[in-house]
Motif scaffolding. Structure first.
Motif, PDB file in Angstrom:
ATOM      1  N   ARG A  30       0.827  -1.212   0.000  1.00 58.24           N
ATOM      2  CA  ARG A  30       0.000   0.000   0.000  1.00 58.24           C
ATOM      3  C   ARG A  30       0.857   1.256   0.000  1.00 58.24           C
ATOM      4  O   ARG A  30       0.586   2.214  -0.730  1.00 58.24           O
ATOM      5  CB  ARG A  30      -0.965   0.000   1.191  1.00 58.24           C
ATOM      6  CG  ARG A  30      -2.063  -1.040   1.072  1.00 58.24           C
ATOM      7  CD  ARG A  30      -3.131  -0.884   2.126  1.00 58.24           C
ATOM      8  NE  ARG A  30      -2.683  -1.054   3.497  1.00 58.24           N
ATOM      9  CZ  ARG A  30      -2.632  -2.220   4.139  1.00 58.24           C
ATOM     10  NH1 ARG A  30      -2.964  -3.346   3.535  1.00 58.24           N
ATOM     11  NH2 ARG A  30      -2.235  -2.265   5.413  1.00 58.24           N
ATOM     12  N   LEU A  31       1.917   1.262   0.804  1.00 60.19           N
ATOM     13  CA  LEU A  31       2.807   2.425   0.847  1.00 60.19           C
ATOM     14  C   LEU A  31       3.555   2.599  -0.463  1.00 60.19           C
ATOM     15  O   LEU A  31       3.739   3.727  -0.944  1.00 60.19           O
ATOM     16  CB  LEU A  31       3.774   2.303   2.022  1.00 60.19           C
ATOM     17  CG  LEU A  31       3.144   2.447   3.406  1.00 60.19           C
ATOM     18  CD1 LEU A  31       4.145   2.050   4.486  1.00 60.19           C
ATOM     19  CD2 LEU A  31       2.623   3.863   3.630  1.00 60.19           C
ATOM     20  N   LEU A  58      -5.322   3.321   1.867  1.00 62.40           N
ATOM     21  CA  LEU A  58      -4.673   3.438   3.173  1.00 62.40           C
ATOM     22  C   LEU A  58      -5.717   3.632   4.280  1.00 62.40           C
ATOM     23  O   LEU A  58      -5.593   3.082   5.375  1.00 62.40           O
ATOM     24  CB  LEU A  58      -3.669   4.590   3.178  1.00 62.40           C
ATOM     25  CG  LEU A  58      -2.402   4.385   2.331  1.00 62.40           C
ATOM     26  CD1 LEU A  58      -1.658   5.705   2.149  1.00 62.40           C
ATOM     27  CD2 LEU A  58      -1.501   3.330   2.947  1.00 62.40           C
ATOM     28  N   GLU A  76       2.234   6.497  -7.030  1.00 56.93           N
ATOM     29  CA  GLU A  76       1.210   7.379  -7.594  1.00 56.93           C
ATOM     30  C   GLU A  76       1.530   8.848  -7.340  1.00 56.93           C
ATOM     31  O   GLU A  76       1.335   9.695  -8.208  1.00 56.93           O
ATOM     32  CB  GLU A  76      -0.178   7.015  -7.049  1.00 56.93           C
ATOM     33  CG  GLU A  76      -0.635   5.615  -7.380  1.00 56.93           C
ATOM     34  CD  GLU A  76      -0.622   5.265  -8.870  1.00 56.93           C
ATOM     35  OE1 GLU A  76      -0.536   6.165  -9.722  1.00 56.93           O
ATOM     36  OE2 GLU A  76      -0.694   4.064  -9.186  1.00 56.93           O
ATOM     37  N   MET A  77       2.054   9.158  -6.156  1.00 57.98           N
ATOM     38  CA  MET A  77       2.439  10.541  -5.875  1.00 57.98           C
ATOM     39  C   MET A  77       3.586  10.971  -6.785  1.00 57.98           C
ATOM     40  O   MET A  77       3.612  12.096  -7.283  1.00 57.98           O
ATOM     41  CB  MET A  77       2.804  10.699  -4.407  1.00 57.98           C
ATOM     42  CG  MET A  77       1.609  10.597  -3.497  1.00 57.98           C
ATOM     43  SD  MET A  77       2.099  10.681  -1.761  1.00 57.98           S
ATOM     44  CE  MET A  77       0.608  10.112  -0.981  1.00 57.98           C
ATOM     45  N   VAL A  91      -3.794   9.020  -7.010  1.00 54.27           N
ATOM     46  CA  VAL A  91      -3.336   9.367  -5.658  1.00 54.27           C
ATOM     47  C   VAL A  91      -4.501   9.260  -4.675  1.00 54.27           C
ATOM     48  O   VAL A  91      -4.350   8.700  -3.580  1.00 54.27           O
ATOM     49  CB  VAL A  91      -2.714  10.783  -5.622  1.00 54.27           C
ATOM     50  CG1 VAL A  91      -2.497  11.263  -4.188  1.00 54.27           C
ATOM     51  CG2 VAL A  91      -1.404  10.812  -6.401  1.00 54.27           C
ATOM     52  N   ALA A 103      -5.105   5.710  -3.801  1.00 54.59           N
ATOM     53  CA  ALA A 103      -4.087   5.205  -2.876  1.00 54.59           C
ATOM     54  C   ALA A 103      -4.369   5.676  -1.453  1.00 54.59           C
ATOM     55  O   ALA A 103      -4.233   4.906  -0.493  1.00 54.59           O
ATOM     56  CB  ALA A 103      -2.687   5.630  -3.335  1.00 54.59           C
ATOM     57  N   ILE A 104      -4.804   6.922  -1.308  1.00 54.68           N
ATOM     58  CA  ILE A 104      -5.163   7.446   0.013  1.00 54.68           C
ATOM     59  C   ILE A 104      -6.377   6.695   0.560  1.00 54.68           C
ATOM     60  O   ILE A 104      -6.400   6.288   1.723  1.00 54.68           O
ATOM     61  CB  ILE A 104      -5.429   8.966  -0.049  1.00 54.68           C
ATOM     62  CG1 ILE A 104      -4.135   9.715  -0.355  1.00 54.68           C
ATOM     63  CG2 ILE A 104      -6.050   9.468   1.256  1.00 54.68           C
ATOM     64  CD1 ILE A 104      -4.338  11.172  -0.739  1.00 54.68           C
ATOM     65  N   ALA A 115       1.157   4.160  -2.920  1.00 49.92           N
ATOM     66  CA  ALA A 115       0.987   5.594  -2.641  1.00 49.92           C
ATOM     67  C   ALA A 115       2.200   6.381  -3.132  1.00 49.92           C
ATOM     68  O   ALA A 115       2.048   7.421  -3.785  1.00 49.92           O
ATOM     69  CB  ALA A 115       0.759   5.824  -1.148  1.00 49.92           C
TER      70      ALA A 115
END
Length: 98
Positions: free
Chosen positions: A13-14, A65, A20-21, A58, A61-62, A17
């Motif tokens: 997951r990290l 999380l 994507e960022m 993004v 992804a958030i 993120a």
């Protein structure tokens, strides 16, 4: 592989993120160099469209999380509001929006 007591799912997951960022940052750099309406030579998509797509990635992804309990929606919203307040003194060309 390092883990710092992170599960494989947390690492995944990290990593998503971060990836994507990074892709959103890359498109922002292209907009700064070439403008909003310049098109990507491979896809023909305008930079505006590419940024919208990457920001959507993004946001997913958030959301992931948050859904998995890594971060809370309340914590993210609190951080967003704190940033809105802190950044105002440094924004010289923006109207304050809430």
């Amino acid at each position: 592989m390092f883990s710092k007591n992170l599960s494989p799912a947390e690492v995944e997951r990290l990593a998503l993120a971060a990836e994507e960022m990074g892709e959103a940052i890359q498109v922002i750099g292209k907009i700064l160099r070439h403008g909003w309406h310049s098109t990507h030579p491979g896809s023909g998509l305008q930079n505006t469209t590419l940024l919208e797509m990457e920001l959507g990635d993004v946001l997913y992804a958030i959301d992931l999380l948050q859904m998995c309990g890594d971060v809370t929606a309340t914590g993210v919203a609190s951080g967003k509001e704190a940033k809105r307040i802190r950044v105002q003194q440094y924004l010289h060309h923006q109207r304050e929006a809430r």
